[in-house]
Every structure is written in C-alpha cells, then in structure tokens.
Design an enzyme around this catalytic site. Sequence first.
Site, PDB file in Angstrom:
ATOM      1  N   SER A  39       0.866  -1.181   0.000  1.00 40.21           N
ATOM      2  CA  SER A  39       0.000   0.000   0.000  1.00 40.21           C
ATOM      3  C   SER A  39       0.903   1.231   0.000  1.00 40.21           C
ATOM      4  O   SER A  39       1.033   1.942   0.985  1.00 40.21           O
ATOM      5  CB  SER A  39      -0.937  -0.008   1.211  1.00 40.21           C
ATOM      6  OG  SER A  39      -0.220   0.045   2.420  1.00 40.21           O
ATOM      7  N   HIS A 159      -3.646  -6.139   2.353  1.00 47.90           N
ATOM      8  CA  HIS A 159      -2.755  -7.182   2.880  1.00 47.90           C
ATOM      9  C   HIS A 159      -3.454  -8.515   3.118  1.00 47.90           C
ATOM     10  O   HIS A 159      -2.844  -9.458   3.616  1.00 47.90           O
ATOM     11  CB  HIS A 159      -2.124  -6.729   4.212  1.00 47.90           C
ATOM     12  CG  HIS A 159      -1.120  -5.633   4.045  1.00 47.90           C
ATOM     13  ND1 HIS A 159      -0.618  -4.917   5.101  1.00 47.90           N
ATOM     14  CD2 HIS A 159      -0.529  -5.127   2.932  1.00 47.90           C
ATOM     15  CE1 HIS A 159       0.256  -4.026   4.655  1.00 47.90           C
ATOM     16  NE2 HIS A 159       0.310  -4.123   3.347  1.00 47.90           N
ATOM     17  N   GLU A 168      -4.550  -2.580   9.218  1.00 50.09           N
ATOM     18  CA  GLU A 168      -3.765  -3.110  10.338  1.00 50.09           C
ATOM     19  C   GLU A 168      -4.392  -2.783  11.685  1.00 50.09           C
ATOM     20  O   GLU A 168      -4.775  -1.639  11.930  1.00 50.09           O
ATOM     21  CB  GLU A 168      -2.348  -2.508  10.305  1.00 50.09           C
ATOM     22  CG  GLU A 168      -1.644  -2.790   8.993  1.00 50.09           C
ATOM     23  CD  GLU A 168      -0.330  -2.041   8.847  1.00 50.09           C
ATOM     24  OE1 GLU A 168       0.221  -1.571   9.863  1.00 50.09           O
ATOM     25  OE2 GLU A 168       0.134  -1.924   7.707  1.00 50.09           O
ATOM     26  N   GLU A 211       1.325  -9.429   6.645  1.00 49.86           N
ATOM     27  CA  GLU A 211       2.213  -9.046   7.746  1.00 49.86           C
ATOM     28  C   GLU A 211       2.174 -10.043   8.891  1.00 49.86           C
ATOM     29  O   GLU A 211       2.575  -9.743  10.020  1.00 49.86           O
ATOM     30  CB  GLU A 211       1.900  -7.622   8.209  1.00 49.86           C
ATOM     31  CG  GLU A 211       2.178  -6.622   7.091  1.00 49.86           C
ATOM     32  CD  GLU A 211       2.244  -5.173   7.529  1.00 49.86           C
ATOM     33  OE1 GLU A 211       1.804  -4.872   8.650  1.00 49.86           O
ATOM     34  OE2 GLU A 211       2.736  -4.350   6.743  1.00 49.86           O
ATOM     35  N   ASP A 246      -3.937   1.186  11.764  1.00 48.78           N
ATOM     36  CA  ASP A 246      -3.536   1.812  10.501  1.00 48.78           C
ATOM     37  C   ASP A 246      -4.544   1.401   9.440  1.00 48.78           C
ATOM     38  O   ASP A 246      -4.417   0.327   8.845  1.00 48.78           O
ATOM     39  CB  ASP A 246      -2.125   1.373  10.099  1.00 48.78           C
ATOM     40  CG  ASP A 246      -1.721   1.958   8.742  1.00 48.78           C
ATOM     41  OD1 ASP A 246      -2.461   2.822   8.225  1.00 48.78           O
ATOM     42  OD2 ASP A 246      -0.670   1.560   8.202  1.00 48.78           O
ATOM     43  N   GLU A 291      -2.712   5.689  12.474  1.00 54.97           N
ATOM     44  CA  GLU A 291      -1.828   5.993  11.332  1.00 54.97           C
ATOM     45  C   GLU A 291      -2.663   6.095  10.050  1.00 54.97           C
ATOM     46  O   GLU A 291      -3.559   5.273   9.830  1.00 54.97           O
ATOM     47  CB  GLU A 291      -0.797   4.864  11.220  1.00 54.97           C
ATOM     48  CG  GLU A 291       0.141   4.976  10.033  1.00 54.97           C
ATOM     49  CD  GLU A 291       1.077   3.752   9.965  1.00 54.97           C
ATOM     50  OE1 GLU A 291       1.436   3.214  11.019  1.00 54.97           O
ATOM     51  OE2 GLU A 291       1.413   3.348   8.840  1.00 54.97           O
ATOM     52  N   ASP A 316       1.957   8.300   7.281  1.00 55.63           N
ATOM     53  CA  ASP A 316       2.742   7.317   6.524  1.00 55.63           C
ATOM     54  C   ASP A 316       2.737   7.729   5.054  1.00 55.63           C
ATOM     55  O   ASP A 316       3.640   8.420   4.582  1.00 55.63           O
ATOM     56  CB  ASP A 316       2.143   5.916   6.758  1.00 55.63           C
ATOM     57  CG  ASP A 316       2.748   4.844   5.861  1.00 55.63           C
ATOM     58  OD1 ASP A 316       3.742   5.111   5.174  1.00 55.63           O
ATOM     59  OD2 ASP A 316       2.212   3.706   5.833  1.00 55.63           O
ATOM     60  N   LYS A 341       9.920   4.744   7.003  1.00 55.29           N
ATOM     61  CA  LYS A 341      10.183   3.536   6.216  1.00 55.29           C
ATOM     62  C   LYS A 341      11.364   3.861   5.309  1.00 55.29           C
ATOM     63  O   LYS A 341      11.258   4.745   4.444  1.00 55.29           O
ATOM     64  CB  LYS A 341       8.969   3.193   5.352  1.00 55.29           C
ATOM     65  CG  LYS A 341       7.760   2.650   6.109  1.00 55.29           C
ATOM     66  CD  LYS A 341       6.558   2.603   5.170  1.00 55.29           C
ATOM     67  CE  LYS A 341       5.410   1.788   5.721  1.00 55.29           C
ATOM     68  NZ  LYS A 341       4.169   1.989   4.934  1.00 55.29           N
ATOM     69  N   SER A 368       9.252   1.717  10.865  1.00 55.06           N
ATOM     70  CA  SER A 368       8.350   0.659  10.406  1.00 55.06           C
ATOM     71  C   SER A 368       8.983  -0.264   9.369  1.00 55.06           C
ATOM     72  O   SER A 368       9.768   0.162   8.526  1.00 55.06           O
ATOM     73  CB  SER A 368       7.106   1.301   9.786  1.00 55.06           C
ATOM     74  OG  SER A 368       6.284   0.323   9.183  1.00 55.06           O
ATOM     75  N   HIS A 369       8.587  -1.519   9.450  1.00 50.28           N
ATOM     76  CA  HIS A 369       8.883  -2.503   8.410  1.00 50.28           C
ATOM     77  C   HIS A 369       7.964  -2.238   7.216  1.00 50.28           C
ATOM     78  O   HIS A 369       7.147  -1.305   7.240  1.00 50.28           O
ATOM     79  CB  HIS A 369       8.629  -3.921   8.939  1.00 50.28           C
ATOM     80  CG  HIS A 369       7.179  -4.195   9.211  1.00 50.28           C
ATOM     81  ND1 HIS A 369       6.543  -5.351   8.856  1.00 50.28           N
ATOM     82  CD2 HIS A 369       6.222  -3.418   9.784  1.00 50.28           C
ATOM     83  CE1 HIS A 369       5.285  -5.299   9.195  1.00 50.28           C
ATOM     84  NE2 HIS A 369       5.060  -4.155   9.760  1.00 50.28           N
ATOM     85  N   ARG A 370       8.066  -3.067   6.163  1.00 46.37           N
ATOM     86  CA  ARG A 370       7.098  -3.026   5.070  1.00 46.37           C
ATOM     87  C   ARG A 370       6.398  -4.373   5.023  1.00 46.37           C
ATOM     88  O   ARG A 370       6.835  -5.345   5.634  1.00 46.37           O
ATOM     89  CB  ARG A 370       7.775  -2.784   3.705  1.00 46.37           C
ATOM     90  CG  ARG A 370       8.565  -1.536   3.552  1.00 46.37           C
ATOM     91  CD  ARG A 370       7.863  -0.249   3.372  1.00 46.37           C
ATOM     92  NE  ARG A 370       6.609  -0.091   2.742  1.00 46.37           N
ATOM     93  CZ  ARG A 370       6.296   0.946   1.955  1.00 46.37           C
ATOM     94  NH1 ARG A 370       7.205   1.836   1.652  1.00 46.37           N
ATOM     95  NH2 ARG A 370       5.082   1.090   1.479  1.00 46.37           N
ATOM     96  N   SER A 371       5.316  -4.437   4.248  1.00 43.29           N
ATOM     97  CA  SER A 371       4.588  -5.711   4.191  1.00 43.29           C
ATOM     98  C   SER A 371       5.369  -6.767   3.410  1.00 43.29           C
ATOM     99  O   SER A 371       5.146  -7.957   3.585  1.00 43.29           O
ATOM    100  CB  SER A 371       3.202  -5.510   3.586  1.00 43.29           C
ATOM    101  OG  SER A 371       3.302  -4.872   2.335  1.00 43.29           O
ATOM    102  N   LYS A 392       7.262  -0.515  14.539  1.00 42.25           N
ATOM    103  CA  LYS A 392       6.187  -1.281  13.903  1.00 42.25           C
ATOM    104  C   LYS A 392       6.805  -2.509  13.261  1.00 42.25           C
ATOM    105  O   LYS A 392       7.587  -2.400  12.308  1.00 42.25           O
ATOM    106  CB  LYS A 392       5.548  -0.367  12.838  1.00 42.25           C
ATOM    107  CG  LYS A 392       4.221  -0.808  12.388  1.00 42.25           C
ATOM    108  CD  LYS A 392       3.613   0.270  11.523  1.00 42.25           C
ATOM    109  CE  LYS A 392       2.678  -0.349  10.554  1.00 42.25           C
ATOM    110  NZ  LYS A 392       1.950   0.621   9.764  1.00 42.25           N
TER     111      LYS A 392
HETATM  112  P1  PGA Z   1       2.986  -1.483   2.989  1.00 42.51           P
HETATM  113  O1  PGA Z   1       2.024  -1.184   4.209  1.00 42.51           O
HETATM  114  O2  PGA Z   1       4.323  -1.849   3.498  1.00 42.51           O
HETATM  115  O3  PGA Z   1       2.279  -2.578   2.253  1.00 42.51           O
HETATM  116  O4  PGA Z   1       3.008  -0.219   2.159  1.00 42.51           O
HETATM  117  C1  PGA Z   1       2.442  -0.797   5.456  1.00 42.51           C
HETATM  118  C2  PGA Z   1       1.724   0.423   5.936  1.00 42.51           C
HETATM  119  O5  PGA Z   1       0.818   0.965   5.269  1.00 42.51           O
HETATM  120  O6  PGA Z   1       2.072   0.910   7.008  1.00 42.51           O
HETATM  121 ZN    ZN Z   2       0.715   2.705   7.034  1.00 45.92          ZN
END
Ligand code: PGA
Ligand code: ZN
Length: 414
Positions: A39, A159, A168, A211, A246, A291, A316, A341, A368-371, A392
């Site tokens: 996303s 996701h 999320e 995730e 989120d 978020e 984000d 990110k 934050s990680h990513r998906s 995250k």
């Molecule tokens: P993404 O989603 O890593 O698939 O972009 C994570 C988020 O929206 O926080």
């Molecule tokens: Zn997000």
Amino acid sequence: MIRSIHAAQRLDSRGCPTVQVELTTEKGTFRAIVPSGASTGINEAVELRDGDESAYGGRGVQGAVLNIQNVIGPSLLESNFRVDTDQKKIDQFLKELDGTKNKERLGANGILGVSMACARAGAAHSGIPLYEFLRREAGANYPFVMPVPFFNVLNGGVHSGNKMAFQETMIAPVGASSITEAVKMGSEVYQHLKKVIIEKFGSSAIGIGDEGGFAPPISEPHEALDLLVQAVSNAGLSGKIKFAIDPASSEFFRESKYDIGFKGATKLKTAKEMMGLYQSLLEEYPVVLLEDPFAQNDWDSWTEFNKACPVELVGDDLLVTNPVYVQMARYKDACNAMLLKINQIGTISEAIEGANLAYSYDWGVFVSHRSGEMTDDFIADLAVGLRTGHLKSGAPYGGKCLFAGSQFKSASKF
Ligand code: PGA
Ligand code: ZN
C-alpha cells in the site's frame, strides 16, 4: 576502503523479487536486503521493477541489480569514500548519481541496499554496533532505549483477502518492563487470538495476511478490536496492552469519500463520518496510535482531526519519510508523528534527516517494516539508534517478523 559491491535478486516474504547487496571491505562482507510495500504512497521514491511479464509477472528487479553492478558499484569504488565517516557523503553521492527527484533512474531499491550496506560497513569500521553508528549519524548522544514493539496481529486492506477495509490492527505491550517481556506478551496474545478466532469462526479462519496477522472474516473495525480485547483478557494481560490502528485509508479513498466496503459492497463515508468513527474507536478501546486515518491528498481532514486528536497521529503515505512532506505537514499542522520507512526515501541519511526534522517539531517517530520483508534486521538498530521508543514490527510470526528471528541480537544488550 570499499573493495567490491555485488548485487543479486532475492525473494521477500511475499515471494516477490527484491534486491540484496553485498559490500566488501578489508573488514569483511556486509549484506543488506531491501523491503517492499504493497500500500505504497504516491510520493514514495521509485522502486524499480523490470516490467517483463515473462519473469515474476513483471516484478523482477534485475534492472536495479544491474544498475548496482554496472553503475553504482564502479562509481562508488572510484570515489574512495571512507565507510566509517562518509555515510552522508556517500548517500548524497548516490542521490546525485541517480539525478532524479524520486530516484527513478537507478531505482530507490538498489540505492537503498547500497546505503544500508555502507552503514553496516561503517559501523564495523568504527568498531561500534550499527545502532550506535546510526545514533552518531543522527548527531545525537542520548541513552539507548529499547522500543515497544507494535505487533500487527489482524490484517485487512490490501494485505489480506477478507472484507476488512482497515489494513492493520496492532497490539502494543506498553506494560512490559523489558523487550523480552514485550515479545512474550505479544506472542501470548497472538496465540490467544488464534484460539478466539477458531472459537468464533472455525479453524478455517486462521489464515494469515501479508504481515503475519490473522485475517478472519470480519469487516468492521469494532469487530477487530473486540477480538483483541478478548484475546488480551484471555492472556491475562488487560491493562498492559494498548492498541493501534492503521486503516491505510489512501487505499479506499474514492472521489472525496472513503469506501470502507471496498473489498465487497460499496460503503461510502465522508471524511466527517470517518472522524466520528475514529472518535468512537478512541473512546471505546485503549487505542494509543492512529496511522493514515485520512488519505494522502486529503490534507484538510488531517488538519481538522489533528486539532483535537488525543493520540499519536502518524503520517505514513502522507509524509513518505520525505523531509519535504514532513515540512508541509508541520506547516499545515496535519499530524504529530512521522512513520519512518527507509525504502520510501531511499537512503539512510535522508531517512535520518526526516526523523530529525520530526523531532525538531516535537513529533514522534515510528520506525516501520514493510509488508514485503526479509530477514534483514536493519530497522531494529535504527529504532534504537534514533531512540524512537516504538517500532512497527509485524506479527510474531514467520522469519520476517522482527522478533521471531535475530532482529534484536545487537540491541538486546541493553
Ligand atoms: P505497505 O504497508 O508496506 O504494504 O506499504 C504498510 C503500511 O501501510 O504501514
Ligand atoms: Zn501505514
């Protein structure tokens, strides 16, 4: 100092190609693997994909790999940078070598892999752990603090295949007194959640999303939070676990309205109605962080909601870890925290610059990680090095989870 740079295509946690970089100096070989989102924000740095439908449905990254092998690597070797002291210069060099606003020529995925590997080498050559190197790069000297892990235990949105629009729903073990205890709490709630889902929907409902969180057949945020309340209570942890949401609402923003039925029958809501929905969730559940409740181009709604928002309001897709949008959000008073990110911006130095800018506004920073993840533990060090206080991290599931593997091997010294 850098002797060689080698890149290769690898698979991420979704089974999609991603970039791996191996950088060798006289002290050894330093590896980095690059994450990838689903996303993604429209203003993110460009992830270069091959577009050749005959391989990986067009999602190969051989072009980005070749750019490292043929362009970035040789130029960097020629430049004779020092990895211990020159991270900012290296990142600036990579940015200029690309020469485009959003790193679309060489690809932010390739550039980031090189930037991460340089940081790892830089830490080794400085004789310090990566988190300490990153703190030094941030120009800071604060004591290290372990972050509270935010586990995304219920997956929806793009996701997962259920009807849940919100992407999320996370649990945050704020009542834990150590990272070890926080991980234990997260794991216990996750296991109880599994049982609650089986009792309510049957054993076929425990499939998971991108995730690692469960994706049961629910569609409303209240249903998600009720499941969490039950799981936390069954684990005997009521009061020790807070929640975060989120919705990743840019994904279901259609012509000025939010379609929270976007994976089934259309269910349009105005921004005002969304604000009412969020208010009710904040009143009824122990939610501490929200978020992307509004879309990346719905700035007015962000500003209006932020006026009286009692919780951490994280941008984000809105900010894409880019100092330009962080500044704009400050000007518009749109949020009070930045999601970080690393692949949204493409170099470690620029990500740190974004975090420092956010701190200068007294905002929070949420690494934050990513998906689409892999087993690289870089962001665990980043969360400690930038003293963000929270991270995250995905659900406590699978090799990609920051806590299932070795993510905290260095940071856990504290
Ligand atoms: P993404 O989603 O890593 O698939 O972009 C994570 C988020 O929206 O926080
Ligand atoms: Zn997000």
